[in-house]
Write a protein that holds these residues in place. Sequence first.
Motif, PDB file in Angstrom:
ATOM      1  N   ILE A 126      17.927   1.770   6.865  1.00 58.07           N
ATOM      2  CA  ILE A 126      17.699   0.691   7.824  1.00 58.07           C
ATOM      3  C   ILE A 126      17.633  -0.635   7.088  1.00 58.07           C
ATOM      4  O   ILE A 126      18.163  -1.629   7.551  1.00 58.07           O
ATOM      5  N   GLY A 127      16.977  -0.647   5.933  1.00 56.98           N
ATOM      6  CA  GLY A 127      16.866  -1.870   5.144  1.00 56.98           C
ATOM      7  C   GLY A 127      15.499  -2.512   5.234  1.00 56.98           C
ATOM      8  O   GLY A 127      15.368  -3.713   5.037  1.00 56.98           O
ATOM      9  N   ILE A 128      14.470  -1.717   5.531  1.00 58.97           N
ATOM     10  CA  ILE A 128      13.110  -2.259   5.617  1.00 58.97           C
ATOM     11  C   ILE A 128      12.156  -1.440   4.757  1.00 58.97           C
ATOM     12  O   ILE A 128      12.377  -0.266   4.513  1.00 58.97           O
ATOM     13  N   THR A 129      11.107  -2.109   4.304  1.00 57.96           N
ATOM     14  CA  THR A 129       9.965  -1.460   3.672  1.00 57.96           C
ATOM     15  C   THR A 129       8.794  -1.733   4.590  1.00 57.96           C
ATOM     16  O   THR A 129       8.619  -2.873   5.054  1.00 57.96           O
ATOM     17  N   PHE A 130       7.995  -0.717   4.883  1.00 58.87           N
ATOM     18  CA  PHE A 130       6.949  -0.905   5.893  1.00 58.87           C
ATOM     19  C   PHE A 130       5.733  -0.031   5.630  1.00 58.87           C
ATOM     20  O   PHE A 130       5.796   0.897   4.817  1.00 58.87           O
ATOM     21  N   LEU A 131       4.660  -0.339   6.349  1.00 63.16           N
ATOM     22  CA  LEU A 131       3.434   0.462   6.380  1.00 63.16           C
ATOM     23  C   LEU A 131       3.174   0.874   7.819  1.00 63.16           C
ATOM     24  O   LEU A 131       3.324   0.056   8.732  1.00 63.16           O
ATOM     25  N   ALA A 162      -6.500   3.461   5.933  1.00 61.95           N
ATOM     26  CA  ALA A 162      -6.331   2.623   4.746  1.00 61.95           C
ATOM     27  C   ALA A 162      -5.158   1.656   4.910  1.00 61.95           C
ATOM     28  O   ALA A 162      -5.258   0.484   4.542  1.00 61.95           O
ATOM     29  N   SER A 163      -4.051   2.137   5.470  1.00 57.19           N
ATOM     30  CA  SER A 163      -2.888   1.271   5.702  1.00 57.19           C
ATOM     31  C   SER A 163      -3.213   0.195   6.724  1.00 57.19           C
ATOM     32  O   SER A 163      -2.854  -0.970   6.565  1.00 57.19           O
ATOM     33  N   ILE A 186      -3.068  -3.850   6.203  1.00 59.51           N
ATOM     34  CA  ILE A 186      -2.300  -4.732   7.094  1.00 59.51           C
ATOM     35  C   ILE A 186      -3.206  -5.828   7.646  1.00 59.51           C
ATOM     36  O   ILE A 186      -2.843  -7.006   7.656  1.00 59.51           O
ATOM     37  N   GLU A 187      -4.391  -5.452   8.089  1.00 63.29           N
ATOM     38  CA  GLU A 187      -5.332  -6.431   8.646  1.00 63.29           C
ATOM     39  C   GLU A 187      -5.759  -7.453   7.590  1.00 63.29           C
ATOM     40  O   GLU A 187      -5.920  -8.633   7.909  1.00 63.29           O
ATOM     41  N   GLU A 188      -5.923  -7.025   6.353  1.00 62.70           N
ATOM     42  CA  GLU A 188      -6.254  -7.967   5.274  1.00 62.70           C
ATOM     43  C   GLU A 188      -5.110  -8.954   5.059  1.00 62.70           C
ATOM     44  O   GLU A 188      -5.340 -10.141   4.847  1.00 62.70           O
ATOM     45  N   GLU A 189      -3.896  -8.457   5.128  1.00 66.36           N
ATOM     46  CA  GLU A 189      -2.717  -9.313   4.964  1.00 66.36           C
ATOM     47  C   GLU A 189      -2.618 -10.319   6.111  1.00 66.36           C
ATOM     48  O   GLU A 189      -2.326 -11.491   5.902  1.00 66.36           O
ATOM     49  N   LEU A 190      -2.865  -9.842   7.341  1.00 68.93           N
ATOM     50  CA  LEU A 190      -2.783 -10.709   8.521  1.00 68.93           C
ATOM     51  C   LEU A 190      -4.006 -11.611   8.673  1.00 68.93           C
ATOM     52  O   LEU A 190      -3.960 -12.608   9.383  1.00 68.93           O
ATOM     53  N   LYS A 191      -5.111 -11.206   8.066  1.00 71.42           N
ATOM     54  CA  LYS A 191      -6.386 -11.925   8.143  1.00 71.42           C
ATOM     55  C   LYS A 191      -7.010 -11.898   9.541  1.00 71.42           C
ATOM     56  O   LYS A 191      -7.695 -12.821   9.948  1.00 71.42           O
ATOM     57  N   PHE A 192      -6.747 -10.815  10.283  1.00 70.84           N
ATOM     58  CA  PHE A 192      -7.444 -10.555  11.551  1.00 70.84           C
ATOM     59  C   PHE A 192      -7.337  -9.075  11.874  1.00 70.84           C
ATOM     60  O   PHE A 192      -6.497  -8.363  11.319  1.00 70.84           O
ATOM     61  N   LYS A 193      -8.214  -8.620  12.762  1.00 64.36           N
ATOM     62  CA  LYS A 193      -8.246  -7.205  13.155  1.00 64.36           C
ATOM     63  C   LYS A 193      -7.228  -6.968  14.266  1.00 64.36           C
ATOM     64  O   LYS A 193      -7.193  -7.694  15.252  1.00 64.36           O
TER      65      LYS A 193
END
Length: 164
Positions: free
Chosen positions: A54-59, A65-66, A70-77
């Motif tokens: 497909i051409g993507i890397t994802f969680l 834990a994932s 993701i929430e830490e990266e986005l900085k919201f729950k």
Amino acid sequence: GALVNMYGQVIGITSSKYVSSSYEGLGFAITINEAMPIIKELIDVGYVSGRFRIGITFLGTDVEASRKAIEEELKFKLPDDFNGVYIMAISEDSSIAQTDLKIGDFIVEIDGIKIKNYDELYAVVKGFDVGQKIKAKCVHFDDTNEMKEYEIEFELMSDTSGNY
């Protein structure tokens, strides 16, 4: 590594081994008869035909834990009932790179089927042929953490990278 018989002939390729101090190790292997067509194709053309990308890397959002990463990266729950796959990278040479999908967005459905992890994404996509167009529903969270849905269509590409 190689699984050899007492004559030094390769009869398989070790795929995994379970080890414990309380019992003898238990090993698993792929027979050489199963591995040879793949090995031959890798030698002849440098990749295994029929594999797609497909051409993507994802969680995925299904493992705690994932989800926290993701929430830490986005900085919201994220909303408790929200699921999808979080896009971490997009290959520039992929069809999906030509869509509105951006790093930090989510794919929440493919071909009308909800997804939240690799297994679910793969189960849907493996039903398509290389070159086919696939529709996906995506989500972007804006600066106010408001969810915006959009749809994309991308082409399933042949994986000729040889990176397995």
